[in-house]
Design a protein around this motif. Structure first.
Motif, PDB file in Angstrom:
ATOM      1  N   MET A   1     104.591 136.150  18.822  1.00 56.40           N
ATOM      2  CA  MET A   1     103.962 136.326  17.516  1.00 56.40           C
ATOM      3  C   MET A   1     103.140 137.613  17.482  1.00 56.40           C
ATOM      4  O   MET A   1     102.455 137.958  18.423  1.00 56.40           O
ATOM      5  CB  MET A   1     103.016 135.148  17.224  1.00 56.40           C
ATOM      6  N   SER A   2     103.209 138.336  16.372  1.00 55.22           N
ATOM      7  CA  SER A   2     102.363 139.508  16.199  1.00 55.22           C
ATOM      8  C   SER A   2     100.941 139.060  15.910  1.00 55.22           C
ATOM      9  O   SER A   2     100.703 138.120  15.158  1.00 55.22           O
ATOM     10  CB  SER A   2     102.887 140.355  15.023  1.00 55.22           C
ATOM     11  N   THR A   3      99.984 139.749  16.539  1.00 56.44           N
ATOM     12  CA  THR A   3      98.579 139.401  16.311  1.00 56.44           C
ATOM     13  C   THR A   3      97.914 140.389  15.372  1.00 56.44           C
ATOM     14  O   THR A   3      96.707 140.542  15.386  1.00 56.44           O
ATOM     15  CB  THR A   3      97.823 139.358  17.650  1.00 56.44           C
ATOM     16  N   ASP A   4      98.725 141.088  14.575  1.00 59.41           N
ATOM     17  CA  ASP A   4      98.176 142.030  13.595  1.00 59.41           C
ATOM     18  C   ASP A   4      97.630 141.238  12.417  1.00 59.41           C
ATOM     19  O   ASP A   4      98.369 140.842  11.509  1.00 59.41           O
ATOM     20  CB  ASP A   4      99.259 143.006  13.111  1.00 59.41           C
ATOM     21  N   ILE A   5      96.340 140.990  12.421  1.00 60.97           N
ATOM     22  CA  ILE A   5      95.701 140.296  11.316  1.00 60.97           C
ATOM     23  C   ILE A   5      94.671 141.226  10.709  1.00 60.97           C
ATOM     24  O   ILE A   5      94.215 142.183  11.342  1.00 60.97           O
ATOM     25  CB  ILE A   5      95.040 138.977  11.777  1.00 60.97           C
TER      26      ILE A   5
ATOM     27  N   TRP B   1      94.974 136.704  23.262  1.00 61.95           N
ATOM     28  CA  TRP B   1      93.728 137.283  23.743  1.00 61.95           C
ATOM     29  C   TRP B   1      93.117 138.273  22.765  1.00 61.95           C
ATOM     30  O   TRP B   1      91.897 138.424  22.714  1.00 61.95           O
ATOM     31  CB  TRP B   1      93.950 137.947  25.107  1.00 61.95           C
ATOM     32  N   GLN B   2      93.957 138.975  21.977  1.00 57.23           N
ATOM     33  CA  GLN B   2      93.403 139.941  21.019  1.00 57.23           C
ATOM     34  C   GLN B   2      92.512 139.252  19.986  1.00 57.23           C
ATOM     35  O   GLN B   2      91.563 139.851  19.467  1.00 57.23           O
ATOM     36  CB  GLN B   2      94.534 140.678  20.291  1.00 57.23           C
ATOM     37  N   VAL B   3      92.830 138.006  19.686  1.00 61.44           N
ATOM     38  CA  VAL B   3      92.019 137.220  18.750  1.00 61.44           C
ATOM     39  C   VAL B   3      90.926 136.474  19.511  1.00 61.44           C
ATOM     40  O   VAL B   3      89.783 136.358  19.054  1.00 61.44           O
ATOM     41  CB  VAL B   3      92.910 136.226  17.969  1.00 61.44           C
TER      42      VAL B   3
ATOM     43  N   MET C   1      86.405 136.429  19.164  1.00 59.32           N
ATOM     44  CA  MET C   1      85.920 135.113  18.762  1.00 59.32           C
ATOM     45  C   MET C   1      85.074 134.485  19.865  1.00 59.32           C
ATOM     46  O   MET C   1      84.065 133.831  19.593  1.00 59.32           O
ATOM     47  CB  MET C   1      87.098 134.186  18.421  1.00 59.32           C
ATOM     48  N   ALA C   2      85.497 134.688  21.121  1.00 62.07           N
ATOM     49  CA  ALA C   2      84.776 134.106  22.245  1.00 62.07           C
ATOM     50  C   ALA C   2      83.357 134.653  22.333  1.00 62.07           C
ATOM     51  O   ALA C   2      82.412 133.916  22.648  1.00 62.07           O
ATOM     52  CB  ALA C   2      85.530 134.371  23.545  1.00 62.07           C
ATOM     53  N   LEU C   3      83.175 135.936  22.069  1.00 66.44           N
ATOM     54  CA  LEU C   3      81.837 136.532  22.101  1.00 66.44           C
ATOM     55  C   LEU C   3      80.938 135.886  21.051  1.00 66.44           C
ATOM     56  O   LEU C   3      79.760 135.613  21.310  1.00 66.44           O
ATOM     57  CB  LEU C   3      81.928 138.044  21.873  1.00 66.44           C
ATOM     58  N   CYS C   4      81.492 135.627  19.874  1.00 67.37           N
ATOM     59  CA  CYS C   4      80.712 134.987  18.812  1.00 67.37           C
ATOM     60  C   CYS C   4      80.443 133.519  19.140  1.00 67.37           C
ATOM     61  O   CYS C   4      79.349 133.010  18.882  1.00 67.37           O
ATOM     62  CB  CYS C   4      81.452 135.105  17.476  1.00 67.37           C
TER      63      CYS C   4
END
Length: 261
Positions: free
Chosen positions: A1-5, A210-212, A216-219
Motif C-alpha cells: 500500500m502507498s503511504t502517501d497521505i 512506519w511512515q505513519v 503518530m508514536a511521538l504524539c
C-alpha cells in the motif's frame, strides 16, 4: 500500500494518537480513539497493516506511561512483571484462536460484563479510591491476579482486544486491593509486555506502516506521559471518573459493532 497521505490527514491522525495516549495512560481504552482514526485515515490499507500500525503507535504511549508511573507511584514491579509475562502467554494463545472465533458471539457477553462493571462502579463510589492501608497481597491473591489479569485478560486481548487496559485496571484493583492509580500504573507494565509480542509479530510480517507510525508514536508518547502525570497528580478520584466514561464508551462501541445503527 502507498503511504502517501495528505498532511492534514497525518496531523489529524497525530492528534488522535495524542488523545489515545492520554486516555490509555489514565485508565486504558485508548484504542477506542486511535484504531477508528486509523481506519478512517487509511481507508485503502489492509486490516493487518492498520492493526500493526496501531500497535506500533500504542506501545510508545504505554511505555512512556509505565515509566512515569514506575518513577512516581509505589508499584510492585515484581508482581507487575509476573502478571505481564502471563498476559504475554495468554495473548499469544488468544491470537492463535482469533481466526476461528465469531466475535459477534462474544460481544453481547462482554457488554453484559461491562454493564455489570458500570453498575458496580456507580453503586460502590469508594471502589479503588484508596488502597487498604499496609496490606501486602498474599501469594494466593497474586496467583489469582496472574491467572485472571494475566492469562485471562491477556487471552481476551489476543482474541478480540477492546477495553483490555480497562479490564486490567479493574481486575488489579479488585484482586490485589490496589487504589486506581497504582492499578493503572501496573496495568501499563502488563500492557507493555503483551504489546511487545504483538509488535514483533506484526513487524516480522511487514504489517507496520512506519511512515505513519513514527509521527503518530511521538504524539502518543506525549499524550501517555501527560496522562500519567495527571493521574498521579489528581489521584484515584480523577481516574475513577475517567474509568466510568471509558466503560460507557466501550459499551456503546461494542453495541455499535454488534447491531450497527
Amino acid at each position: 500500500m502507498s503511504t502517501d497521505i495528505s498532511l492534514t490527514t497525518l496531523l489529524l491522525l497525530c492528534l488522535a494518537a495524542a488523545g489515545a495516549g492520554w486516555v490509555d495512560a489514565v485508565v486504558g481504552g485508548g484504542g477506542l480513539v486511535q484504531l477508528p482514526a486509523l481506519l478512517v485515515g487509511l481507508p485503502g490499507a489492509p486490516p493487518v497493516q492498520v492493526l500493526g500500525t496501531n500497535k506500533a503507535v500504542a506501545i510508545c504511549g504505554t511505555a512512556a506511561a509505565a515509566v512515569a508511573y514506575a518513577r512516581r507511584a509505589p508499584l510492585d514491579l515484581r508482581t507487575a512483571f509476573r502478571v505481564g509475562l502471563a498476559a504475554l502467554g495468554g495473548s499469544l494463545a488468544g491470537a492463535s484462536l482469533a481466526a476461528g472465533i465469531d466475535s459477534a458471539v462474544l460481544r453481547p457477553l462482554i457488554m453484559a460484563v461491562l454493564l455489570a462493571v458500570l453498575a458496580f462502579l456507580l453503586l460502590r463510589p469508594s471502589f479503588g479510591v484508596t488502597a487498604r492501608a499496609g496490606e501486602v497481597p498474599t501469594r494466593r491473591r497474586v496467583a489469582v491476579a496472574v491467572l485472571v489479569a494475566g492469562l485471562g485478560i491477556g487471552f481476551y486481548d489476543g482474541l478480540i482486544g477492546p477495553g483490555t487496559g480497562t479490564f486490567l485496571v479493574l481486575a488489579l484493583a479488585g484482586i490485589l486491593h490496589m487504589d486506581l492509580v497504582s492499578a493503572s500504573g501496573t496495568a501499563k507494565i502488563v500492557n507493555v509486555c503483551t504489546n511487545v509480542g504483538a509488535l514483533v509479530t506484526f513487524t516480522l510480517q511487514g504489517a507496520v506502516l512506519w511512515q505513519v507510525a513514527v509521527p503518530m508514536a511521538l504524539c502518543n508518547l506525549t499524550g501517555g506521559a501527560v496522562g500519567a502525570r495527571m493521574a498521579l497528580k489528581r489521584g484515584s478520584g480523577f481516574v475513577r471518573g475517567v474509568l466510568v466514561v471509558v466503560v460507557v464508551a466501550l459499551v456503546c462501541k461494542l453495541a455499535l459493532d454488534q447491531w450497527g445503527w
